[in-house]
Design a protein around this motif. Sequence first.
Motif: not given
Length: 252
Positions: A19-20, A22-42
């Motif tokens: 959610m953070e 998607f809010l920061a860069v939009g759905f299209a630009q959000a990458k699963v890799e960045d979401i994983a990194a933010a959550a501290g997982v692979t």
Amino acid sequence: MKFNRRAKARPVELLDAAMERFLAVGFAQAKVEDIAAAAGVTVGTVYRYFPSKESLFDLSIERFIDIDWSRGKEISDAYGSLTAREVLSLLLHRWSEHLRLPGPRTALILIIRESATFPNAVQQYTSQLLSVGCKAIERALRHGMAREEFPLLPIEATAHGLAANVVGNAMWEATFSRYLAPLPNVAPHDIAIELAVRGLPRIGSEQVFESGRVESAKPLTVRNPDPEPLEPAVSAGKVRIRTLRPPGRSGD
């Protein structure tokens, strides 16, 4: 035990991170890799819980479709102790405060921003939250008509207008307030709600609406309401609201 607690908390952590992002860069630009990194997982851990980035978005919104602001003992008691205007004010203020919470506010922003990409999520948000919220407002309006506080209003349209006031205030605050001069000891969203509630027509007046604005208002005295159907008259883009008493009530 510690591992089990972490496993149970993981989906929520991933949804928060998504959610953070998607809010920061939009759905299209959000990458699963960045979401994983933010959550501290692979990345693999993300896909263990969620099949796609789209499912992350859908579930991020779904968990904040909450209508509890319109319920509870406080609301029930209000119908026995407050005027209809006060009940409406209470409902709208509670909804406004709900949308000021980080999760619900972000969900609203994302729904509006990504509406073209996620029409199903918009439909769900509308049917399960907005429509239910409007029904709560409609109930308060009918309560006011039964008490002869309000005239015979177009109830659904009036409820939508009051709901739009709350949603619009939330978007204004989330989008523009940081760039505007601070207003100490003043809450614009509270003022907007009170203006909307106080502006509802009263028994003993007549108002003509055209293209969403009041064209004229003048006194109207009605002692014996016409028994014919009392739907608002509509012609040439105008809605005339006559403040007749509800059917079954005689003039004082």
